[in-house]
Design an enzyme around this catalytic site. Sequence first.
Site, short mmCIF file in Angstrom:
data_model
loop_
_atom_site.label_atom_id
_atom_site.label_comp_id
_atom_site.label_asym_id
_atom_site.label_seq_id
_atom_site.Cartn_x
_atom_site.Cartn_y
_atom_site.Cartn_z
N ASP A 52 0.87 -1.17 0.00
CA ASP A 52 0.00 0.00 0.00
C ASP A 52 0.91 1.23 0.00
O ASP A 52 2.11 1.10 0.28
CB ASP A 52 -0.90 -0.02 1.23
N ASP B 183 -0.10 5.11 1.02
CA ASP B 183 -0.32 6.04 2.13
C ASP B 183 -0.20 5.30 3.46
O ASP B 183 -0.91 4.33 3.71
CB ASP B 183 -1.70 6.68 2.02
N ASN C 204 -5.93 2.29 -2.88
CA ASN C 204 -7.33 2.69 -3.10
C ASN C 204 -7.46 4.18 -3.36
O ASN C 204 -8.56 4.66 -3.61
CB ASN C 204 -8.17 2.31 -1.87
N ASN C 205 -6.35 4.90 -3.28
CA ASN C 205 -6.39 6.34 -3.54
C ASN C 205 -6.57 6.56 -5.04
O ASN C 205 -5.67 6.27 -5.83
CB ASN C 205 -5.10 6.99 -3.04
N LYS D 57 -9.31 -2.61 -2.93
CA LYS D 57 -9.17 -3.46 -1.75
C LYS D 57 -10.35 -3.26 -0.79
O LYS D 57 -10.80 -2.12 -0.64
CB LYS D 57 -7.86 -3.12 -1.02
N ASP E 271 -1.28 -0.92 5.97
CA ASP E 271 -1.45 -0.28 7.28
C ASP E 271 -2.90 -0.27 7.75
O ASP E 271 -3.18 0.22 8.84
CB ASP E 271 -0.95 1.17 7.23
#
Length: 308
Positions: A31, A33, A65-66, A222, A247
């Site tokens: 991931d 961020d 997912n951003n 996700k 995270d």
Amino acid sequence: MAGALRSRGCIKIRGPQLRDLLDSKCNILFDCDGVIWEGEKAIPGAIDVVSLLKNQGKNVFFVTNNCTRPRDSYVQKFTRLGFTDVQKRDIFSSAYCSAVYLRDFANLKGKVYVIGGDGVYKELREAGVSFVESEPETPGMTISDCPLHTDVKAVLVAYDEDFNFLKLAKACCYLRDSECLFIASDPDPWHPVRGGRVTPGSGSLTAALETATNRKAIVIGKPSRFMFECITSQCGADAAQSLMVGDRLETDILFGTNCGLSTVLTLTGVSKIEEAQANLESDCPEKQNAVPDYVVDSIGDFLLALKA
């Protein structure tokens, strides 16, 4: 088996054990961020970890997912933060994967109505997926008198800072057609911002539309399996040889479980180890599936293991 209920997990791992884990995997999924960076600052050790893994012949992917930026912009950010060997093909964002889904899996014939921002529009355009262009709204216009397009065959909901009632109403109208696809870029309910505040995520906007239409969206990001299926279709990655590092328990770790990947939780982002331990003790299958196999303090622990 992918998605199988776990019986143990949440093991704090460092040093030789972490090195053995990395040695056993060909594909490392990160991931971004909270794992690779925090805002405009790379997490200490992240730059060297990515470089060392690639130099060892590992396939390194970034799954996020951003959806606010296209992959070209992600490459620019990696470069700006000091990463020297991250390429566009390494990045699988929910915006990009949504475009791939509509083009390659749904074989969409028609246009997409988008609730979202520039990151989504740019990925759709690059993929050759037709969409309704963002239009300036006329003051006072309502759903009763605004124009609707007759060739919309899908509605895509993503993060949209300009979300409003008229956009929601238009999407409701399009989705009255049962043949119109309903796609969500990701299910994230909220995102942390500076000063301890939060902003609603794509999942919050999707929930509003699901309630209004009595329909459920097809989720791309996700913890849906599709992002890994997108990687495997393009790169041939094997789940048994793959490790997911994230995270956030309910997205990153659950994603790993759903896809049959080994999982590592880093403690530099959203989720805390106490939450992971609570999931481990829970009787709820979904919470059990959001238990990481392993826990590290940060990606910096990977650097110590790789240099051991």
